[in-house]
Every structure is written in C-alpha cells, then in structure tokens.
Design an enzyme around this catalytic site. Sequence first.
Site, PDB file in Angstrom:
ATOM      1  CB  CYS A   1      -0.929  -0.009   1.209  1.00 38.88           C
ATOM      2  SG  CYS A   1      -2.029   1.424   1.268  1.00 38.88           S
TER       3      CYS A   1
ATOM      4  CB  CYS B   1      -0.713   2.631   3.879  1.00 37.46           C
ATOM      5  SG  CYS B   1      -2.234   2.003   3.178  1.00 37.46           S
ATOM      6  CG  ASP B   2       3.048   1.260   4.492  1.00 36.79           C
ATOM      7  OD1 ASP B   2       2.526   1.803   5.478  1.00 36.79           O
ATOM      8  OD2 ASP B   2       2.885   0.056   4.225  1.00 36.79           O
TER       9      ASP B   2
HETATM   10  P1  FAD Z   1     -10.830  -5.019   6.605  1.00 33.47           P
HETATM   11  O1  FAD Z   1     -10.004  -4.126   7.438  1.00 33.47           O
HETATM   12  O2  FAD Z   1     -10.167  -5.866   5.574  1.00 33.47           O
HETATM   13  O3  FAD Z   1     -11.673  -5.963   7.591  1.00 33.47           O
HETATM   14  C1  FAD Z   1     -12.394  -7.056   7.097  1.00 33.47           C
HETATM   15  C2  FAD Z   1     -13.041  -7.770   8.262  1.00 33.47           C
HETATM   16  O4  FAD Z   1     -13.936  -8.757   7.749  1.00 33.47           O
HETATM   17  C3  FAD Z   1     -12.074  -8.499   9.193  1.00 33.47           C
HETATM   18  O5  FAD Z   1     -12.407  -8.212  10.530  1.00 33.47           O
HETATM   19  C4  FAD Z   1     -12.351  -9.976   8.906  1.00 33.47           C
HETATM   20  O6  FAD Z   1     -12.126 -10.810  10.030  1.00 33.47           O
HETATM   21  C5  FAD Z   1     -13.821  -9.910   8.536  1.00 33.47           C
HETATM   22  N1  FAD Z   1     -14.311 -11.046   7.763  1.00 33.47           N
HETATM   23  C6  FAD Z   1     -13.848 -11.527   6.587  1.00 33.47           C
HETATM   24  N2  FAD Z   1     -14.547 -12.620   6.231  1.00 33.47           N
HETATM   25  C7  FAD Z   1     -15.479 -12.827   7.199  1.00 33.47           C
HETATM   26  C8  FAD Z   1     -16.474 -13.795   7.413  1.00 33.47           C
HETATM   27  N3  FAD Z   1     -16.686 -14.811   6.553  1.00 33.47           N
HETATM   28  N4  FAD Z   1     -17.244 -13.714   8.529  1.00 33.47           N
HETATM   29  C9  FAD Z   1     -17.070 -12.696   9.409  1.00 33.47           C
HETATM   30  N5  FAD Z   1     -16.133 -11.741   9.246  1.00 33.47           N
HETATM   31  C10 FAD Z   1     -15.336 -11.809   8.164  1.00 33.47           C
HETATM   32  N6  FAD Z   1      -5.346   2.470   5.261  1.00 33.47           N
HETATM   33  C11 FAD Z   1      -5.180   3.743   5.693  1.00 33.47           C
HETATM   34  O7  FAD Z   1      -6.106   4.543   5.568  1.00 33.47           O
HETATM   35  N7  FAD Z   1      -4.028   4.143   6.296  1.00 33.47           N
HETATM   36  C12 FAD Z   1      -2.982   3.301   6.493  1.00 33.47           C
HETATM   37  O8  FAD Z   1      -1.941   3.702   7.027  1.00 33.47           O
HETATM   38  C13 FAD Z   1      -3.117   1.952   6.074  1.00 33.47           C
HETATM   39  N8  FAD Z   1      -2.130   1.061   6.258  1.00 33.47           N
HETATM   40  C14 FAD Z   1      -2.289  -0.232   5.855  1.00 33.47           C
HETATM   41  C15 FAD Z   1      -1.258  -1.131   6.077  1.00 33.47           C
HETATM   42  C16 FAD Z   1      -1.409  -2.450   5.706  1.00 33.47           C
HETATM   43  C17 FAD Z   1      -0.266  -3.426   5.977  1.00 33.47           C
HETATM   44  C18 FAD Z   1      -2.609  -2.891   5.082  1.00 33.47           C
HETATM   45  C19 FAD Z   1      -2.777  -4.338   4.692  1.00 33.47           C
HETATM   46  C20 FAD Z   1      -3.630  -1.990   4.848  1.00 33.47           C
HETATM   47  C21 FAD Z   1      -3.487  -0.647   5.214  1.00 33.47           C
HETATM   48  N9  FAD Z   1      -4.484   0.291   4.983  1.00 33.47           N
HETATM   49  C22 FAD Z   1      -4.343   1.576   5.433  1.00 33.47           C
HETATM   50  C23 FAD Z   1      -5.738  -0.076   4.289  1.00 33.47           C
HETATM   51  C24 FAD Z   1      -6.839  -0.304   5.327  1.00 33.47           C
HETATM   52  O9  FAD Z   1      -6.361  -1.190   6.314  1.00 33.47           O
HETATM   53  C25 FAD Z   1      -8.078  -0.860   4.655  1.00 33.47           C
HETATM   54  O10 FAD Z   1      -8.498   0.019   3.639  1.00 33.47           O
HETATM   55  C26 FAD Z   1      -9.210  -1.041   5.664  1.00 33.47           C
HETATM   56  O11 FAD Z   1      -8.807  -1.857   6.728  1.00 33.47           O
HETATM   57  C27 FAD Z   1     -10.447  -1.647   5.012  1.00 33.47           C
HETATM   58  O12 FAD Z   1     -11.393  -1.789   6.012  1.00 33.47           O
HETATM   59  P2  FAD Z   1     -12.617  -2.805   5.892  1.00 33.47           P
HETATM   60  O13 FAD Z   1     -13.360  -2.637   7.160  1.00 33.47           O
HETATM   61  O14 FAD Z   1     -13.302  -2.620   4.611  1.00 33.47           O
HETATM   62  O15 FAD Z   1     -11.973  -4.255   5.805  1.00 33.47           O
END
Ligand code: FAD
Length: 322
Positions: A136, A139-140
């Site tokens: 990302c 992010c980084d």
């Molecule tokens: P996610 O955070 O992916 O959460 C998905 C959730 O769904 C999880 O809790 C998982 O357990 C759950 N889930 C999946 N399948 C099931 C199922 N079958 N049943 C029940 N639950 C389920 N963004 C920034 O804005 N700033 C940053 O500095 C940044 N740094 C990052 C660094 C890294 C290493 C990564 C990988 C990402 C980073 N991001 C950053 C991006 C950011 O983390 C994502 O955009 C954000 O987390 C997306 O949120 P979300 O809630 O859509 O999904």
Amino acid sequence: MTTHSTRMLILGSGPAGLSAAIYGARAGMKPILVQGIQPGGQLMTTTDVENYPGFADVIQGPWLMEQMQKQAEHVGTNLVWDTIVDVDLSRRPFRLTGDSGDVYEGDVLVIATGAQAKWLGLDSEEAMKGKGVSACATCDGFFYRGKKVAVIGGGNTAVEEALYLTNHSPDVTLIHRRDTLRAERILQERLFAHKGINVLWNKEVHRFVGGGSPEGLVALDLKDTVTGEMSTLDVEGGFVAIGHHPATELFRGHLDLDSDSYIKVEPGSTRTSIPGVFACGDVMDKIYRQAVTAAGTGCMAALDAEKFLAEADFERIAEAAE
Ligand code: FAD
Ligand code: NAP
C-alpha cells in the site's frame, strides 16, 4: 447451536464494519457484529498510521482498531467471535451460519468483509513485510521519502502507486513481468511522461534482499522473464501492486459481483442487488481502499440500513391497517 437475532447483522470488524456498528447502535438497531478470523481487520497488521484524521501524532493500527471496537461496544454493539461460513439471503430475516454452528439472523445485513492484497508468495517477501516491503503506497509511501523505491505490477493500481510515490521519492522504478501494461491508456501516458519513473520490462522479483541494522530492504534480485538473465536493483522500498482479493466467495451466486469479484452497489449508496443487504469498505471499493473511506462507507451502510428498516416498518404498519 444457538440462534442470535438482531435488527442489524454486520460481518467484519475492520473500520467499515465497526463504523456501521457505531452508527447502527446509536440508531437503536442493536447490531450484532461477527468479527471473522481477523478481528480489527487489515490495520491489525500494520504499525504507524499517519493519515487517519483526528490524530496529530502518529498512531498504531492495532491501537486505532481497539479504540473503534471499544467505541462500538460502548454504544451497544454485540461483538461476536465467529466466522460466517454459509449464507441464506433468499428471504428476510437473512440467515447466516457461523463456524461455531451458531445461526445469526438479521432484518438487514451489512457486509464489511474487506479485501486482502495479493502477494508474490516468496519467502523473502514474507520476511521483509513491514521492513521495506508493502502492498500500500498510499499508506506507507511517506516512510520512504527521499529513498529509491520500486513498484511491482502492471495494472492501474501499480501505475497509480508509482505516480503517487513520486510525491516522496526522486527515483521510482516500475517492474512489470511483460512488455505491455494492463493499465488504462491515460495512466500509461502519465507514467511514461514522468521523468522520475523508470520502467523495467519483462522482469520478475526473484528475491527481496534485506540488509543493515535494523534490517531493511536494500535491493531486489530480478529475473528477466524472456532471457532468464539475473540483475539487481538497489531500492529501500518495494511495493507489491498485483491486485487484491475481495472476501466475497460466500456471496457468489447470491449477490451481484463485478468482474473482479467486488460486491456491486448502486452508485452513491451501499445498496447491493438484494434489498436489505448493504456492503461497505474494501469489499465494494477497489479504487480508494483506505481506512477513512472504509469508515465513511460503513457510516453510509448504517444510514442506508436504518432508512430501509424504517420504510419496511412503515409498509408493514400500512398493510396491517388496510
Ligand atoms: P478489513 O479491514 O479488511 O476488515 C475485514 C473484516 O472482515 C475483518 O475483521 C475480517 O475478520 C472480517 N471477515 C472476513 N470474512 C469474514 C467472514 N466470513 N465472517 C465474518 N467476518 C469476516 N489504510 C489507511 O487509511 N491508512 C494506512 O496507514 C493503512 N495502512 C495499511 C497497512 C497495511 C499493511 C494494510 C494491509 C492496509 C493498510 N491500509 C491503510 C488499508 C486499510 O487497512 C483498509 O483500507 C481497511 O482496513 C479496510 O477496512 P474494511 O473494514 O473494509 O476491511
Ligand atoms: P489488475 O488489473 O489485476 O493488475 C494486476 C497486475 O499485476 C497485472 O499487470 C499483472 O500482470 C500483475 N501481476 C499479477 N500477478 C503477478 C505476479 N504473480 N507477479 C508479477 N506480476 C503480477 O489489478 P489492479 O491494478 O489492482 O486493478 C484491479 C481492478 O481495479 C481493475 O479492474 C482496475 O481497473 C481497477 N482499478 C481502477 C483504478 C482506477 O480506475 N483509477 C485504480 C486501481 C484499480 P499481467 O498484466 O501480466 O497479468
């Protein structure tokens, strides 16, 4: 086997699911949120977060998610440790089954199961994650200001990340395994016009090379995909941008997905192809993929869900009165 019933069932405990929960609980929908195998979502796998608004100092990803979890609980969300393995969206209440065998019923369903970056699958990549290897740039990228960096991939994401990195780095290399890009023409034109970006064609990463103390990325060993010739590129940041897997397998055949398997929503809303089912965060967003945008669409999903339930209740009362 226990059946848990709620007005609002949420899948996923990343920024999207937890934001939906905070808004849903405050609207009186008593949400049950099933957390899945990664409670807290993707930000649990990172350290410094500098771009989530509201914090003047750098915060840690796991700390931010812990705060969101506590906030969701304080306003009345029931956070459950389970993973959904089966869904029945053919009628309301929607009926989902957890890995535990428990059943979850919701009058509305908010899907916030996120997406995971695809990785090359090299041992050296795994070893150097967080030490110079990232998926990302938004992010980084800031952490590599003034340093030489490389992006791996040839699609829109890779080209956008390479262009973005020029804000921080004077020397960006795009590494692609073929001799033509998959990215849209307009992005390619911007890429080729940029003097700070060099493109290496027909190359794949053979090894991410660490060095120094504390250990960090110092180079990439590259293999030519045509000649097999080996070469080395000195870089301190390596950004893998070869696509993402949205967590949507559960919903295939139930909900409309796009050609990249993201859940389709009506433009400007979180409404999916099934009334009463809403999607938010990375599972429906292949463009922005940020914590703040995930949280924003989580809020939208809760507001859309509340409106849907209010209209459904109104129709039921009107029918009963006829
Ligand atoms: P996610 O955070 O992916 O959460 C998905 C959730 O769904 C999880 O809790 C998982 O357990 C759950 N889930 C999946 N399948 C099931 C199922 N079958 N049943 C029940 N639950 C389920 N963004 C920034 O804005 N700033 C940053 O500095 C940044 N740094 C990052 C660094 C890294 C290493 C990564 C990988 C990402 C980073 N991001 C950053 C991006 C950011 O983390 C994502 O955009 C954000 O987390 C997306 O949120 P979300 O809630 O859509 O999904
Ligand atoms: P993508 O289009 O699938 O491209 C992935 C790229 O990574 C391809 O160039 C592919 O090479 C390369 N790749 C895949 N596996 C690899 C491996 N193991 N080793 C080396 N290279 C590998 O993914 P994306 O760029 O993330 O885009 C996904 C979707 O989101 C697309 O529909 C895209 O249009 C969309 N998107 C749109 C925007 C925008 O509109 N601004 C921005 C970002 C993404 P090959 O080309 O050789 O297959």
